[in-house]
Design a protein around this motif. Sequence first.
Motif, mmCIF file in Angstrom:
data_model
loop_
_atom_site.group_PDB
_atom_site.id
_atom_site.type_symbol
_atom_site.label_atom_id
_atom_site.label_comp_id
_atom_site.label_asym_id
_atom_site.label_seq_id
_atom_site.Cartn_x
_atom_site.Cartn_y
_atom_site.Cartn_z
ATOM 1 N N PRO A 413 7.557 12.149 57.462
ATOM 2 C CA PRO A 413 6.859 11.242 58.389
ATOM 3 C C PRO A 413 5.500 10.830 57.843
ATOM 4 C CG PRO A 413 6.569 13.500 59.099
ATOM 5 C CD PRO A 413 7.472 13.558 57.897
ATOM 6 N N ASP A 414 5.004 9.711 58.333
ATOM 7 C CA ASP A 414 3.646 9.298 57.981
ATOM 8 C C ASP A 414 2.798 9.029 59.224
ATOM 9 O OD1 ASP A 414 4.628 6.917 58.934
ATOM 10 O OD2 ASP A 414 4.528 5.856 57.022
ATOM 11 N N GLY A 415 3.346 9.352 60.401
ATOM 12 C CA GLY A 415 2.586 9.208 61.627
ATOM 13 C C GLY A 415 2.608 7.835 62.249
ATOM 14 N N LEU A 424 6.698 17.814 61.340
ATOM 15 C CA LEU A 424 5.456 18.470 60.966
ATOM 16 C C LEU A 424 4.556 18.597 62.194
ATOM 17 C CD1 LEU A 424 4.765 16.583 57.606
ATOM 18 C CD2 LEU A 424 5.925 18.772 57.945
ATOM 19 N N PRO A 425 3.664 19.586 62.214
ATOM 20 C CA PRO A 425 2.825 19.801 63.405
ATOM 21 C C PRO A 425 1.747 18.760 63.577
ATOM 22 C CG PRO A 425 2.253 21.370 61.677
ATOM 23 C CD PRO A 425 3.482 20.645 61.202
ATOM 24 N N GLY A 426 1.438 18.000 62.543
ATOM 25 C CA GLY A 426 0.388 17.005 62.641
ATOM 26 C C GLY A 426 0.175 16.342 61.299
ATOM 27 N N PRO A 427 -0.899 15.571 61.138
ATOM 28 C CA PRO A 427 -1.147 14.858 59.877
ATOM 29 C C PRO A 427 -1.166 15.790 58.666
ATOM 30 C CG PRO A 427 -2.635 14.105 61.603
ATOM 31 C CD PRO A 427 -1.922 15.300 62.152
ATOM 32 N N VAL A 428 -0.483 15.387 57.611
ATOM 33 C CA VAL A 428 -0.393 16.173 56.379
ATOM 34 C C VAL A 428 -0.586 15.231 55.202
ATOM 35 C CG1 VAL A 428 1.103 17.578 54.907
ATOM 36 C CG2 VAL A 428 1.147 17.899 57.389
ATOM 37 N N SER A 482 7.478 30.561 51.860
ATOM 38 C CA SER A 482 7.123 31.014 53.204
ATOM 39 C C SER A 482 6.130 30.072 53.873
ATOM 40 C CB SER A 482 6.540 32.432 53.147
ATOM 41 O OG SER A 482 5.401 32.466 52.290
ATOM 42 N N GLU A 483 5.316 29.383 53.076
ATOM 43 C CA GLU A 483 4.320 28.467 53.626
ATOM 44 C C GLU A 483 4.876 27.054 53.668
ATOM 45 O OE1 GLU A 483 -0.303 27.010 52.770
ATOM 46 O OE2 GLU A 483 0.586 28.677 51.640
ATOM 47 N N SER A 484 4.637 26.356 54.762
ATOM 48 C CA SER A 484 5.164 25.013 54.949
ATOM 49 C C SER A 484 4.524 24.013 53.989
ATOM 50 C CB SER A 484 4.921 24.564 56.387
ATOM 51 O OG SER A 484 5.699 23.433 56.718
ATOM 52 N N MET A 485 5.310 22.980 53.635
ATOM 53 C CA MET A 485 4.899 21.851 52.798
ATOM 54 C C MET A 485 4.500 22.253 51.388
ATOM 55 S SD MET A 485 5.765 19.212 54.310
ATOM 56 C CE MET A 485 5.094 17.970 53.220
ATOM 57 N N GLN A 486 5.080 23.348 50.893
ATOM 58 C CA GLN A 486 4.947 23.731 49.486
ATOM 59 C C GLN A 486 6.270 23.430 48.793
ATOM 60 O OE1 GLN A 486 1.897 24.884 48.226
ATOM 61 N NE2 GLN A 486 1.337 24.230 50.295
ATOM 62 N N TRP A 487 6.184 23.021 47.536
ATOM 63 C CA TRP A 487 7.404 22.700 46.798
ATOM 64 C C TRP A 487 8.255 23.958 46.621
ATOM 65 C CZ3 TRP A 487 8.984 17.871 45.911
ATOM 66 C CH2 TRP A 487 8.026 16.851 45.997
ATOM 67 N N PRO A 488 9.592 23.812 46.589
ATOM 68 C CA PRO A 488 10.468 24.977 46.418
ATOM 69 C C PRO A 488 10.196 25.694 45.101
ATOM 70 C CG PRO A 488 11.728 23.037 47.089
ATOM 71 C CD PRO A 488 10.353 22.563 46.756
ATOM 72 N N ASP A 489 10.503 26.990 45.077
ATOM 73 C CA ASP A 489 10.364 27.802 43.869
ATOM 74 C C ASP A 489 11.676 27.791 43.098
ATOM 75 O OD1 ASP A 489 7.697 28.675 44.503
ATOM 76 O OD2 ASP A 489 8.581 30.003 46.018
#
Length: 503
Positions: A413-415, A424-428, A482-489
């Motif tokens: 999303p871009d809002g 997402l919970p808000g602007p990122v 475990s943390e959101s919006m991080q690229w996969p390992d």
Amino acid sequence: MTRQRTLVVQIESVAIEDGQIVPPSLGDVIEFPLRFVEQPATDADTVTIRALLEASALDPIFQYTGHDLPRRWEWNGLLRGDGWTASWRGFRPLTGQVELTGRFYGVMGYDTPTRVRGRVTRVQLVSARYRRPPDSHGWSIVPGHRTFRDIETAPGFFGNDMFMRDDLFELDRGVGVLVDLDLDDVPPVPARPTIVPGDVSASGEMLWVLDSQLPIAVSIDSDHVAHEHVLPGQIGHSRHLWATPTGCWVGGNDGLYRCVIGEAPRKLSDHPVHAGAVMGEHFLACPSGTMWSLHTQDHEPIAVEVPDGYVASIAVDGESFVVLAEQRHTDAASTYRLIRVNVSGDVTVGPELPTMQGFPRPFLAGSPLRVFRRSVAVVVLPDLTYGTVEKLGGDVFRGGQVGAFVWIIGHPPDGTSRTGWWPLPGPVEYERTRQFWLFTLLDAGTLEPVKSTPMFATDPAVTIDHRGTVWVIGSGVQSIPSESMQWPDDLDVVALLDESRRQ
């Protein structure tokens, strides 16, 4: 001296925006899926080609050809040219050496195995003119207004913002790029890695990875030690993988296989198996037709008789499997029903379900079990009918069941849309130079988003291990952070397999 092989291809904007094709730049070597579309010789920018057409074994499709136009039978096949292959669809049956007039298109690769590889020597932005009546919000293309402009790099996004303005009634918008490809000025194709992951499944401490074309499965234990399992199967088939505590099941066009740690893989059946699910040591195999089979490690399979239909989705619900089956009709419409199969092989067939309109295909997931389609989730009742309808925060394109989560794929999303920033919970802030897809885990009960991860995959294989780590086939085998919006390992399965072979 041989002539230089070149190809002019129009790459559709959707293929670039959805991340299927990297935005072409001058001098780049690119490779992407190719389609040839027949056009009248009087149309601009058409070419006449000679190629070998391998007709598809699939039945023709009674295809819609336009608004207020009659439907026609459409055939498809594979064109083989000098340095390229392209999918083909046409309204007359053809095979062998053919001469066709039309255009080459770079397209989404989900329905075509074709490829072209070349160096980009020219990039032109292709624009079309759109017009809408003052009292309407519907835009239509104005014929005869295609324009071309030389650029160095194609845009990653072509923009729909202007379509939302009420003060505009005519505009020119980019619809793709026209690229000139030099098919000769390219480096050699790199050697294929020892494994190209095509599917992944976990059970207990073991992670299983399946090659996309070779009959090879790899088991990886908790110490990251890999073991290779070579199936007695054909090369060139894509297959699916279902892990159990003692091994895994593998199914594809050439049949069903069983792999057990410490034993040689064996073939159990020649019947194609593309859909299935596991519950502990129980595996429900769903080949096409009216006879499925329920397998365990040490017992003969149980035949499971069901109504004819296409398996759209399978989920585990309590102590049974639930299958969403699609019945396709000659008028191109589809109806659905739910089928419950318990571990004894007993079958309960639900009634025909009310139609859920829209694209894409629905899927099963959640606790309580629900049927998801686009922005709606409908609870499945014990009698296999629909219950409460729940509205999601936005549109979902793909999804499924994984542990205590529902996984979904959608656009980041871009809002600016009606759905805001969901899931997402808000602007990122994130990098937008190349389109990615957003992978999100929802709580299976509440359907609230848990965490999201960007990835370059539209329909990833997804599994979860005993530690709660979610694994996917994205750009190879990857784990969700475990943390959101991080690229996969990344998990380097090639290195693990090569080390195993050395020892």
